[in-house]
Write a protein that holds these residues in place. Structure first.
Motif, PDB file in Angstrom:
ATOM      1  N   THR A  45     -34.178  -7.833  68.891  1.00  0.00           N
ATOM      2  CA  THR A  45     -34.084  -9.226  69.289  1.00  0.00           C
ATOM      3  C   THR A  45     -34.239  -9.306  70.809  1.00  0.00           C
ATOM      4  OG1 THR A  45     -31.695  -9.182  69.685  1.00  0.00           O
ATOM      5  CG2 THR A  45     -32.409  -9.577  67.422  1.00  0.00           C
ATOM      6  N   GLY A  46     -34.125 -10.503  71.357  1.00  0.00           N
ATOM      7  CA  GLY A  46     -34.166 -10.660  72.801  1.00  0.00           C
ATOM      8  C   GLY A  46     -34.106 -12.121  73.187  1.00  0.00           C
ATOM      9  N   GLN A  47     -33.259 -12.447  74.153  1.00  0.00           N
ATOM     10  CA  GLN A  47     -33.143 -13.827  74.599  1.00  0.00           C
ATOM     11  C   GLN A  47     -34.496 -14.339  75.105  1.00  0.00           C
ATOM     12  OE1 GLN A  47     -29.942 -15.157  77.082  1.00  0.00           O
ATOM     13  NE2 GLN A  47     -28.461 -13.695  76.230  1.00  0.00           N
ATOM     14  N   GLY A  48     -34.862 -15.489  74.640  1.00  0.00           N
ATOM     15  CA  GLY A  48     -36.104 -16.116  75.051  1.00  0.00           C
ATOM     16  C   GLY A  48     -37.215 -16.030  74.032  1.00  0.00           C
ATOM     17  N   SER A  49     -37.015 -15.262  72.956  1.00  0.00           N
ATOM     18  CA  SER A  49     -38.103 -15.090  71.992  1.00  0.00           C
ATOM     19  C   SER A  49     -38.458 -16.397  71.294  1.00  0.00           C
ATOM     20  CB  SER A  49     -37.733 -14.015  70.959  1.00  0.00           C
ATOM     21  OG  SER A  49     -36.552 -14.362  70.266  1.00  0.00           O
ATOM     22  N   ALA A  50     -37.454 -17.211  70.955  1.00  0.00           N
ATOM     23  CA  ALA A  50     -37.748 -18.487  70.298  1.00  0.00           C
ATOM     24  C   ALA A  50     -38.445 -19.455  71.265  1.00  0.00           C
ATOM     25  CB  ALA A  50     -36.468 -19.112  69.754  1.00  0.00           C
ATOM     26  N   LEU A  51     -37.973 -19.488  72.495  1.00  0.00           N
ATOM     27  CA  LEU A  51     -38.597 -20.364  73.487  1.00  0.00           C
ATOM     28  C   LEU A  51     -40.041 -19.952  73.747  1.00  0.00           C
ATOM     29  CD1 LEU A  51     -38.587 -22.555  75.653  1.00  0.00           C
ATOM     30  CD2 LEU A  51     -37.465 -20.924  77.207  1.00  0.00           C
ATOM     31  N   SER A  52     -40.294 -18.643  73.824  1.00  0.00           N
ATOM     32  CA  SER A  52     -41.660 -18.184  74.092  1.00  0.00           C
ATOM     33  C   SER A  52     -42.608 -18.532  72.961  1.00  0.00           C
ATOM     34  CB  SER A  52     -41.666 -16.665  74.332  1.00  0.00           C
ATOM     35  OG  SER A  52     -41.358 -15.956  73.146  1.00  0.00           O
ATOM     36  N   ALA A  53     -42.058 -18.758  71.756  1.00  0.00           N
ATOM     37  CA  ALA A  53     -42.873 -19.155  70.604  1.00  0.00           C
ATOM     38  C   ALA A  53     -42.865 -20.668  70.387  1.00  0.00           C
ATOM     39  CB  ALA A  53     -42.358 -18.451  69.352  1.00  0.00           C
ATOM     40  N   ASP A  54     -42.268 -21.411  71.323  1.00  0.00           N
ATOM     41  CA  ASP A  54     -42.126 -22.866  71.184  1.00  0.00           C
ATOM     42  C   ASP A  54     -41.429 -23.205  69.874  1.00  0.00           C
ATOM     43  OD1 ASP A  54     -42.334 -25.488  72.067  1.00  0.00           O
ATOM     44  OD2 ASP A  54     -44.286 -25.806  71.125  1.00  0.00           O
TER      45      ASP A  54
ATOM     46  N   ASN B 114     -39.251 -16.913  63.589  1.00  0.00           N
ATOM     47  CA  ASN B 114     -39.529 -15.794  62.685  1.00  0.00           C
ATOM     48  C   ASN B 114     -40.922 -15.907  62.082  1.00  0.00           C
ATOM     49  OD1 ASN B 114     -37.150 -14.216  62.906  1.00  0.00           O
ATOM     50  ND2 ASN B 114     -36.037 -15.653  61.590  1.00  0.00           N
ATOM     51  N   ALA B 115     -41.338 -17.132  61.797  1.00  0.00           N
ATOM     52  CA  ALA B 115     -42.703 -17.321  61.297  1.00  0.00           C
ATOM     53  C   ALA B 115     -43.714 -16.850  62.333  1.00  0.00           C
ATOM     54  CB  ALA B 115     -42.928 -18.792  60.947  1.00  0.00           C
ATOM     55  N   GLY B 116     -43.387 -17.025  63.612  1.00  0.00           N
ATOM     56  CA  GLY B 116     -44.253 -16.525  64.667  1.00  0.00           C
ATOM     57  C   GLY B 116     -44.366 -15.018  64.652  1.00  0.00           C
ATOM     58  N   PHE B 117     -43.332 -14.344  64.162  1.00  0.00           N
ATOM     59  CA  PHE B 117     -43.372 -12.897  63.977  1.00  0.00           C
ATOM     60  C   PHE B 117     -44.020 -12.507  62.650  1.00  0.00           C
ATOM     61  CE2 PHE B 117     -39.424 -12.649  66.818  1.00  0.00           C
ATOM     62  CZ  PHE B 117     -40.138 -12.163  67.904  1.00  0.00           C
ATOM     63  N   GLY B 118     -44.372 -13.498  61.850  1.00  0.00           N
ATOM     64  CA  GLY B 118     -44.990 -13.218  60.560  1.00  0.00           C
ATOM     65  C   GLY B 118     -44.018 -12.818  59.477  1.00  0.00           C
ATOM     66  N   VAL B 119     -42.773 -13.295  59.569  1.00  0.00           N
ATOM     67  CA  VAL B 119     -41.768 -12.923  58.572  1.00  0.00           C
ATOM     68  C   VAL B 119     -40.937 -14.132  58.177  1.00  0.00           C
ATOM     69  CG1 VAL B 119     -41.595 -10.552  59.416  1.00  0.00           C
ATOM     70  CG2 VAL B 119     -40.013 -12.287  60.290  1.00  0.00           C
TER      71      VAL B 119
ATOM     72  N   ILE C 264     -36.898  -9.935  65.090  1.00  0.00           N
ATOM     73  CA  ILE C 264     -36.416 -11.156  64.451  1.00  0.00           C
ATOM     74  C   ILE C 264     -35.936 -12.128  65.523  1.00  0.00           C
ATOM     75  CG2 ILE C 264     -35.784 -10.062  62.272  1.00  0.00           C
ATOM     76  CD1 ILE C 264     -32.861 -10.090  63.272  1.00  0.00           C
ATOM     77  N   ALA C 265     -35.763 -13.380  65.129  1.00  0.00           N
ATOM     78  CA  ALA C 265     -35.320 -14.422  66.055  1.00  0.00           C
ATOM     79  C   ALA C 265     -34.358 -15.359  65.336  1.00  0.00           C
ATOM     80  CB  ALA C 265     -36.522 -15.179  66.609  1.00  0.00           C
ATOM     81  N   GLY C 266     -33.922 -16.404  66.069  1.00  0.00           N
ATOM     82  CA  GLY C 266     -32.841 -17.240  65.572  1.00  0.00           C
ATOM     83  C   GLY C 266     -33.233 -18.535  64.913  1.00  0.00           C
TER      84      GLY C 266
END
Length: 470
Positions: free
Chosen positions: A293-302, A259-264, A252-254
């Motif tokens: 989770t993990g810092q940077g996941s939202a940035l990596s998905a733009d 989260n849509a990038g994770f398909g959820v 999951i992300a913030g």
């Protein structure tokens, strides 16, 4: 004139909005530099921290960092805010919250008071206060907070540190997976979960792994839980098909976009929660979600932009992921702290700081928090850095850590902790496994009454008992 300004020496720094203050107050990390939101100098960072310390906590309720009209995570955070729990700190600034947390951490009833205020704190408040805290501050407050969770074992009890036994294999070979499980069990690992990252996204492969681990667990009456870390929708389908699912996993992300990038989305996550709870497979509790989770996941998905299109720093977005997790009453949450790579956390210093931040924020928000103490091979980090972070997290009361054979995950291709590393931390810091699992280890002759591992001879009965038919 901007209300966000501070003077450091001969220079006056002006910040245009709350999102910018949060970003520039963050300790230096490569992800924020990549996003273009980091402070340019140490002086600018100090100025932003000075400004941040004087911001009222209520500002984070009145000025969301991500637009609630466009983001369901923001709406969740605001709608679930507990006004009554917030009341004791509602008049505080970020700096005053820091002072209160440090004073509370040494009070006799620290755990009760931190638990009581937790529902009143938003992820943005917790992220903000972490930015003006030293490492020792993060450790002291996290150690005072007590959060437990339960399924077949109880994780997070004082004086205990759990482990995820991660028997990954590059081809999902059942013999390789079983050998790694045996290795971990003999070294006292697996009380938090036996959790496999499948090499294939095939539902059939996932089901085969679930059946394999469940058969081992039942054959040797191991009080633990299993999880194959497939996508939540795959696991929901497998539950409907009758597969032996204990925990439902999802990254999951913030932000809603991440989260849509994770398909959820939140609805799918809640569907997974309801599906797993309907099975009633827990014995000492019914918390069934495992979230990473993990810092940077939202940035990596733009997917890291906030109000006005301004980039939100990766640590604030990470804390917002814990807001999502909190709504799902999870059994396990862990940050995979150095997994994404040096583009987001460049070196050992940044990884150590991020691990302590994540653990602090998660526990303060009421989560039973674990950490994958890890790094990729192209980061400026090594196993000495991981030894340092593991030790600091053990002092901080981490709920569990992830362990793999030899500290080298041969399927995911990154460096984590070994089963022996967890033994080191338990022995040096006087920590023990989850009580239900520890009792099982003791009855099998693997640990003594003090919780310490007993040397296992290759011809001894515990090895033959566990390995003969594996």
């Amino acid at each position: 004139m901007s209300r966000f300004r501070a003077t450091i020496g001969p220079h006056t720094f002006v910040f245009g909005h709350l999102v910018e203050v949060l970003a520039k107050a963050s300790p230096a990390r490569s992800g924020d530099q990549l996003a273009g939101c980091a402070a340019d100098t140490d002086a600018e960072r100090a100025a932003a921290q000075q400004v941040l310390a004087d911001i009222p906590l209520t500002a984070f309720l009145n000025e969301p960092v991500v637009d609630p009209d466009e983001d369901e995570v923001t709406r969740l955070i605001l709608e679930s805010h507990d006004v009554e729990a917030f009341a004791p700190v509602a008049s505080f600034t970020v700096g005053e919250l820091r002072d209160w947390l440090l004073a509370t951490a040494v009070a006799p009833d620290a755990a009760r008071r931190l638990t009581a205020v937790s529902p009143g704190l938003t992820p943005e408040m917790v992220a903000a206060v972490s930015k003006i805290m030293r490492n020792q501050d993060l450790i002291a407050v996290a150690a005072a907070a007590q959060v437990t969770s339960a399924f077949r074992t109880t994780i997070g009890l004082p004086g205990r540190m759990g482990t995820r036994l991660q028997p990954n294999h590059p081809t999902d070979d059942p013999r390789g997976v079983t050998a790694a499980i045996l290795d971990g069990l003999l070294l006292g690992a697996g009380d938090a979960v036996i959790g496999i990252n499948p090499a294939s996204d095939s539902p059939r492969a996932t089901a085969d792994l679930l059946c394999l681990v469940d058969e081992i667990r039942q054959r040797y009456e191991i009080p633990t839980q299993s999880c194959v870390l497939a996508h939540v929708t795959t696991t929901i389908d497998l539950i409907e098909a009758g597969a032996p699912v204990d925990l439902v996993f999802q990254s999951i992300a913030g932000t809603q976009a991440a989260n849509a990038g994770f398909g959820v989305d939140l609805a799918i996550l809640r569907e997974g929660l309801d599906a797993a709870r309907s099975l009633g497979r827990g014995t000492v509790g019914d918390q069934v979600m495992y979230l990473e989770t993990g810092q940077g996941s939202a940035l990596s998905a733009d997917a890291h932009l906030g109000v006005g299109g301004h980039p939100v720093d990766q640590q604030t977005l990470e804390a917002r992921a814990y807001g999502v997790a909190r709504a799902l009453d999870p059994f396990l949450v862990n940050t995979v702290v150095g997994f994404i790579g040096p583009e987001y956390l460049y070196d050992g210093k940044q990884i150590i700081r991020a691990g302590l931040e994540d653990h602090f924020c998660g526990k303060l928000l009421g989560l039973q928090m674990g950490v994958d103490v890890c790094y990729t091979n192209h980061a400026e980090a090594d196993q000495d850095d991981m030894d340092t972070l593991l030790t600091l997290l053990g002092v901080a009361g981490v709920g569990f850590v992830i362990t793999v054979p030899g500290a080298d995950d041969v399927m995911l291709g990154y460096q984590s902790l070994s089963f022996h590393d967890a033994l080191y931390a338990r022995n040096v810091l006087g920590l023990r496994p989850a009580p239900e699992f520890e009792q099982w280890l003791e009855t099998r002759g693997l640990v003594g009454s003090d919780g310490h591992l007993i040397h296992v001879d290759p011809e001894s009965s515990p090895l033959r008992m566990l390995g003969a038919s594996a």
